[in-house]
Motif scaffolding. Structure first.
Motif, short mmCIF file in Angstrom:
data_model
loop_
_atom_site.label_atom_id
_atom_site.label_comp_id
_atom_site.label_asym_id
_atom_site.label_seq_id
_atom_site.Cartn_x
_atom_site.Cartn_y
_atom_site.Cartn_z
N LEU A 253 21.05 38.93 57.28
CA LEU A 253 23.09 38.31 57.50
C LEU A 253 23.85 40.15 57.71
CD1 LEU A 253 24.98 36.50 56.98
CD2 LEU A 253 25.40 37.43 55.56
N VAL A 254 23.30 41.10 57.43
CA VAL A 254 24.05 42.44 57.54
C VAL A 254 24.00 42.38 59.18
CG1 VAL A 254 23.61 44.79 57.60
CG2 VAL A 254 23.51 44.11 55.38
N PHE A 255 22.42 42.32 59.56
CA PHE A 255 22.82 42.40 61.28
C PHE A 255 23.11 41.25 61.80
CE2 PHE A 255 19.43 40.88 64.68
CZ PHE A 255 19.77 42.12 65.68
N ALA A 256 23.35 40.32 60.93
CA ALA A 256 24.20 39.42 61.87
C ALA A 256 25.33 39.96 61.46
CB ALA A 256 23.83 38.07 61.91
N LEU A 257 26.52 40.08 60.76
CA LEU A 257 27.44 40.36 60.65
C LEU A 257 27.86 42.06 61.98
CD1 LEU A 257 28.35 39.83 56.87
CD2 LEU A 257 29.04 38.14 59.09
N GLN B 139 27.07 39.71 46.12
CA GLN B 139 26.87 40.47 46.85
C GLN B 139 26.67 40.00 47.85
OE1 GLN B 139 22.74 38.96 45.54
NE2 GLN B 139 22.77 40.23 43.91
N LEU B 140 27.19 38.90 48.72
CA LEU B 140 27.96 38.60 49.48
C LEU B 140 29.16 38.98 50.04
CD1 LEU B 140 28.25 36.67 52.42
CD2 LEU B 140 29.31 35.07 51.03
N LEU B 141 29.79 39.84 49.66
CA LEU B 141 30.88 40.66 49.89
C LEU B 141 30.09 42.36 49.62
CD1 LEU B 141 33.95 40.59 49.46
CD2 LEU B 141 33.08 38.58 48.60
N MET B 142 29.11 42.99 49.28
CA MET B 142 28.18 44.05 49.20
C MET B 142 27.53 43.86 50.72
SD MET B 142 29.42 45.69 47.12
CE MET B 142 28.27 46.73 47.22
N ILE B 143 27.50 42.59 51.19
CA ILE B 143 26.46 42.45 52.22
C ILE B 143 28.23 43.06 53.59
CG2 ILE B 143 25.84 40.98 54.22
CD1 ILE B 143 24.62 39.24 51.32
N ALA B 144 29.14 42.56 53.64
CA ALA B 144 30.39 42.36 54.53
C ALA B 144 30.32 43.93 54.58
CB ALA B 144 31.42 41.40 54.05
N LEU B 145 30.96 44.82 53.53
CA LEU B 145 30.72 45.48 53.21
C LEU B 145 30.55 46.85 53.53
CD1 LEU B 145 32.78 46.26 50.04
CD2 LEU B 145 34.01 46.49 51.87
N GLY B 146 28.72 46.16 53.35
CA GLY B 146 27.40 47.42 53.91
C GLY B 146 27.73 47.33 56.19
N GLU B 147 27.89 46.49 56.01
CA GLU B 147 27.67 45.50 57.68
C GLU B 147 29.03 46.60 57.95
OE1 GLU B 147 30.64 44.65 60.86
OE2 GLU B 147 30.42 43.86 59.55
#
Length: 403
Positions: free
Chosen positions: A32-36, A218-226
């Protein structure tokens, strides 16, 4: 790793001791990081185009591309919350979901021209087939009716997705916007069927008091990581100037502030609030929507960073300000909704911050984009400081969801 004898219903057992995400779920998060990140790159390209229509269209493209990816992740998290992720069948379902996200992400640069089927087919197949795989495990369980309804709605909605893939450009975007809206709204209504009562569970229901809330964190962390990933890649490809370095610093500090504002304090005690909520169905639905709004806000903010990195001193276009200021404002709105869920109150500090971002849009139209990103960072800093001052010399606040 395989499930022992005992039939399909064993998939639904012993979930409460699987409170945290396992490594397979974290693998989905990486995809999801790659996708966003692909969404940010695709939208930033249109937002910086010469044509004003293309610029404003990029806002719609952001929603049309990001929401299906986020919704597919949420439905996958729902599966691993209800079903035991240690079981082989569930692991295959999760792996297939991760691959579907990967294929969708690979189509993003050309999603509205030549690769529409690569975006549509994984999304439709996963949403229609996964419930069919899990239905045999649900005899006598409320999820059986819910999943059966979801298949019916998915089959009907697939026609809209396919119709979009058969056309291109704005027509495709419009049809896909309708399709993803139908998907999410129908899930909100628990996939209604005329003449039949709604099932007692929903696509947002939190059967576990910890697993799904932690997945939303973790979804929020994914968005921040992206955001960090997208900014870092763009910075690497640009000349090292004072403006690009300043933008990198501002983007990083702003991302840290977004993290701080989310986790203090509602995000930090979300699991406890959900566990204490009398109506978990309503709490789950509200929590899911709040996180979708915040993630879209973070993705929009990342697009704004991309614009500032590439055009730090240019005259800002209106759509650039909409990204740079609107992204943090959208995040704060989602955070207000989360505050209502966890503490049953309106966060005045965040309301004031949104008003300040809106008021700054006019004067910033005559300033470089880098100035707008600095102003947005100071507004976020003001919220974080106000949070810290409120908490100073006070014991950690306990969640108090609506009774």
């Amino acid at each position: 790793m395989g499930f022992p004898g005992g039939g399909g219903r064993d998939l639904l057992e012993r979930r409460e001791d699987v409170r945290q995400a396992n490594f397979l779920e974290l693998f989905v998060d990486l995809v999801l990081v790659f996708a966003l990140s692909g969404v940010v790159t695709r939208v930033a390209r249109d937002a910086t185009a010469v044509d004003r229509v293309v610029q404003w269209r990029s806002l719609a493209y952001l929603l049309v591309l990001a929401l299906p990816l986020i919704w597919l992740w949420i439905t996958t998290a729902h599966i691993t919350s209800w079903f035991d992720p240690r079981r082989r069948k569930i692991q295959w379902v999760v792996l297939a979901s991760a691959f579907g996200l990967l294929v969708m992400a690979s189509s993003l640069p050309y999603a509205f021209t030549g690769k529409g089927w690569s975006f549509v087919l994984p999304y439709v197949v996963l949403h229609c087939v996964r419930p069919l795989i899990l239905l045999p495990s649900l005899h006598g369980h409320a999820l059986r009716d819910l999943y059966a309804r979801s298949v019916a709605w998915c089959t009907a909605g697939a026609g809209i997705w396919v119709a979009g893939a058969l056309v291109s450009g704005n027509a495709r975007a419009a049809l896909w916007a309708i399709a993803v809206t139908v998907d999410i709204v129908a899930a909100q209504l628990r996939w209604p069927v005329y003449g039949r009562a709604r099932p007692p569970v929903s696509a947002w229901a939190m059967d576990s008091g910890h697993h799904l809330p932690e997945r939303y964190q973790q979804l929020l962390m994914i968005a921040l990581g992206e955001t960090v990933l997208a900014v870092g890649i763009t910075f690497t490809d640009l000349p090292a100037t004072t403006s690009t370095w300043a933008t990198l610093v501002v983007a990083y500090l702003s991302t840290v502030l977004l993290w701080r504002i989310y986790f203090y304090r509602s995000g930090q005690v979300l699991a406890e609030a959900v566990a204490a909520a009398r109506d978990r169905l309503a709490a789950g639905r509200a929590t899911g929507i709040a996180h979708v709004v915040m993630v879209v806000g973070i993705v929009t903010t990342a697009v704004g960073y991309e614009i500032v990195l590439e055009h730090p001193a240019d005259r800002p276009e209106p759509v650039w300000l909409a990204m740079i200021l609107g992204g943090p404002a959208l995040f704060l709105y989602g955070r207000i909704r989360l505050e209502r869920i966890v503490f049953n109150r309106l966060s005045i500090r965040r309301v004031v911050a949104i008003a300040a971002l809106a008021a700054a849009a006019g004067p910033l139209h005559h300033a470089p984009p880098l100035t707008a990103s600095v102003v947005a960072a100071f507004v976020l800093l003001g919220v974080a400081v106000a949070d810290a001052r409120r908490a100073a010399h006070q014991p950690p606040e306990k969640p108090s969801p609506a009774s």
